[in-house]
Design an enzyme around this catalytic site. Structure first.
Site, PDB file in Angstrom:
ATOM      1  CE1 TYR A  47      -9.727   2.232   6.662  1.00  0.00           C
ATOM      2  CE2 TYR A  47      -8.902   3.386   8.595  1.00  0.00           C
ATOM      3  CZ  TYR A  47      -8.742   2.983   7.289  1.00  0.00           C
ATOM      4  OH  TYR A  47      -7.605   3.318   6.607  1.00  0.00           O
ATOM      5  CE  LYS A  48      -8.435  -0.508   4.587  1.00  0.00           C
ATOM      6  NZ  LYS A  48      -7.006  -0.456   4.383  1.00  0.00           N
TER       7      LYS A  48
ATOM      8  CG  PHE B 197      -2.062   0.818   1.246  1.00  0.00           C
ATOM      9  CD1 PHE B 197      -3.207   0.453   0.552  1.00  0.00           C
ATOM     10  CD2 PHE B 197      -2.069   2.015   1.962  1.00  0.00           C
ATOM     11  CE1 PHE B 197      -4.325   1.265   0.551  1.00  0.00           C
ATOM     12  CE2 PHE B 197      -3.192   2.830   1.967  1.00  0.00           C
ATOM     13  CZ  PHE B 197      -4.322   2.449   1.258  1.00  0.00           C
TER      14      PHE B 197
ATOM     15  CG  ASP C 121      -0.374  -2.606   6.683  1.00  0.00           C
ATOM     16  OD1 ASP C 121      -1.492  -2.974   7.115  1.00  0.00           O
ATOM     17  OD2 ASP C 121      -0.232  -1.566   6.013  1.00  0.00           O
TER      18      ASP C 121
ATOM     19  NE  ARG D 297      -9.854  -3.834  -3.031  1.00  0.00           N
ATOM     20  CZ  ARG D 297      -9.312  -3.196  -1.999  1.00  0.00           C
ATOM     21  NH1 ARG D 297      -8.192  -3.645  -1.454  1.00  0.00           N
ATOM     22  NH2 ARG D 297      -9.890  -2.128  -1.490  1.00  0.00           N
TER      23      ARG D 297
END
Ligand SMILES: *Cc1c(COP(=O)(O)O)cnc(C)c1O
Length: 423
Positions: free
Chosen positions: A233-234, A127, A208, A383
């Site tokens: 938050y995912k 990322f 991560d 995705r």
């Protein structure tokens, strides 16, 4: 074996986790397959948010030590609740900061270039925020990121080979930072094996976990991982901008945080206001300033739900759901040549499916217009993330039916091939 809508309906009926679905606010008229970017709001998260607002209303300053969830120890309490999700001891996790800020903290603490050991080892698929953070630490040390940041290449542009990562662990490497699950292809890296290899070479290693936490089990403590960080938050449904988390293995406890602040203090002496910091003896030492209480509040309810349900059952259902989705893509969409970008094997597949198609941008827009919420990652990836706590098998079946209809009618051609600002 042919998969039908009936298969999906039967699996929904047999599903041990289906009762959690009604605890969520499911956007009306949508099949939400984007929980790997922003998880949905649950009633429990809403309730604990209201509880915390209420203690502010009723207690004012005393909310730090009274009320239903005293704020002064909330980050530690939530750290304890997160520990089972990552296989940590309760004292090894703290809920604090944001993902990227936590990486900065961990680099400031564990990146100690010395002699010829100056390099940071990362990968080429990670990322961007993580890469920016690593580059900035190199610059702070007066080192050229072009020379000192090693990004291991992917052989096929989608997956990483653990062999290649291990081969890059040379005696010039001072620290290793890798993702647990790649955000585009959903590949799970073998964290245990990588950690063993790093430890043999005396290199600190961290992960991560943004794309694995809440979707797959971890054993950070037993594997001997030095540090980890993740957002809430995912898959964890902590709400937009929820406070993030970090893990520091207890073999490192008692040390000094690279970036200190008064919340790094041992709590018993924090209010002595002494100018000599006594760091907390646990992961709490890696906090910096006052916690963002209102962005911690939803996590109280949300983490409770994960602990009720158990990460092993969640993983089991998630694998069954992504397998079902892959089977349906093969069965229904064969002629449109979607390339499966995610690993097929269970042990190497994270929580989402990654479909590559030349027309991915336009297909995503069409899906969204028809009530299926995917996300798009450049250059050509769709995705799709079924989330064990709230996605049903019937929704997966329905999403593929809608995708098939879009391909048959070429509906996507009505849309512009340009991605939105947030995608
Ligand atoms: C979502 C995500 C981030 C986000 O970082 P923030 O600081 O929360 O904006 C970082 N790394 C990875 C791999 C992610 O998936």
């Amino acid at each position: 074996m042919e998969r039908t809508r009936k298969t999906a309906e039967r699996w929904d009926q047999e599903d041990d986790l289906s009762r959690y679905r009604e605890e969520f606010y499911l956007p009306e008229g949508q099949i939400y397959l984007d929980g790997n970017s922003l998880g949905l709001m649950s009633k429990r998260a809403e309730q604990t948010c209201l509880d915390v607002l209420n203690s502010w209303r009723k207690c004012g300053i005393d909310g730090w030590t009274s009320g239903r969830y005293p704020w002064f120890s909330l980050s530690e309490e939530l750290g304890k609740k997160s520990a089972p999700l990552v296989g940590a001891d309760p004292a090894e996790v703290i809920v604090t900061g944001s993902t990227t800020v936590n990486l900065h903290q961990l680099l400031a603490t564990f990146y100690r270039p010395e002699g010829k050991r100056t390099k940071i080892l990362a990968d080429s698929l990670t990322f961007p925020s993580d890469i920016y953070a690593m580059q900035s630490h190199l610059r702070l040390h007066g080192l050229d990121p072009g020379k000192h940041l090693i990004q291991v290449a992917s052989r096929d542009g989608q997956l990483l080979d653990e062999e290649d990562l291990i081969a890059a662990m040379t005696d010039e490497v001072a620290i290793i930072v890798l993702p647990s699950v790649l955000y585009r292809s959903g590949q799970v890296l073998d964290m245990k094996r990588l950690t063993e290899a790093a430890r043999k070479r005396g290199i600190p290693i961290g992960f991560d976990l943004c794309h694995s936490v809440g979707a797959i089990p971890h054993h950070l403590h037993d594997w001997g991982v030095d540090f980890a960080f993740w957002c809430n938050y995912k898959y964890l449904n902590g709400g937009p901008g929820a406070v993030a988390s970090l893990f520091v293995h207890d073999k490192h406890h008692g040390g000094r945080p690279g970036l200190a602040g008064w919340f790094s203090s041992d709590k018993r002496v924090q209010f002595d206001m002494d100018h000599r910091l006594v760091p907390a003896a646990d992961a709490g030492a890696y906090q910096i300033g006052t916690p963002h209480i209102l962005s911690l509040a939803p996590l109280i309810g949300s983490l409770e739900m994960f602990n009720d349900a158990g990460i092993d059952l969640i993983r089991k259902k998630s694998l069954k759901q992504t397998r079902f989705l892959m089977e349906l893509v093969e069965q229904e969409l064969g002629e449109w040549r979607f390339a499966m970008g995610n690993p097929i094997e269970d042990e190497r597949r994270g929580g989402h499916i990654s479909l590559a198609h030349r027309e991915a941008v336009r297909i995503c827009k069409s899906l969204k217009e028809k009530g299926v919420v995917p996300d798009f990652r450049p250059p050509d990836v769709i995705r799709l993330a079924p989330v064990a706590l709230y996605t049903s098998y019937t929704e997966i079946w329905e999403a593929v039916r809608i995708l098939k209809e879009i391909m048959e009618t070429k509906d996507y051609r009505r849309h512009k091939a340009r991605r939105e600002v947030v995608s």
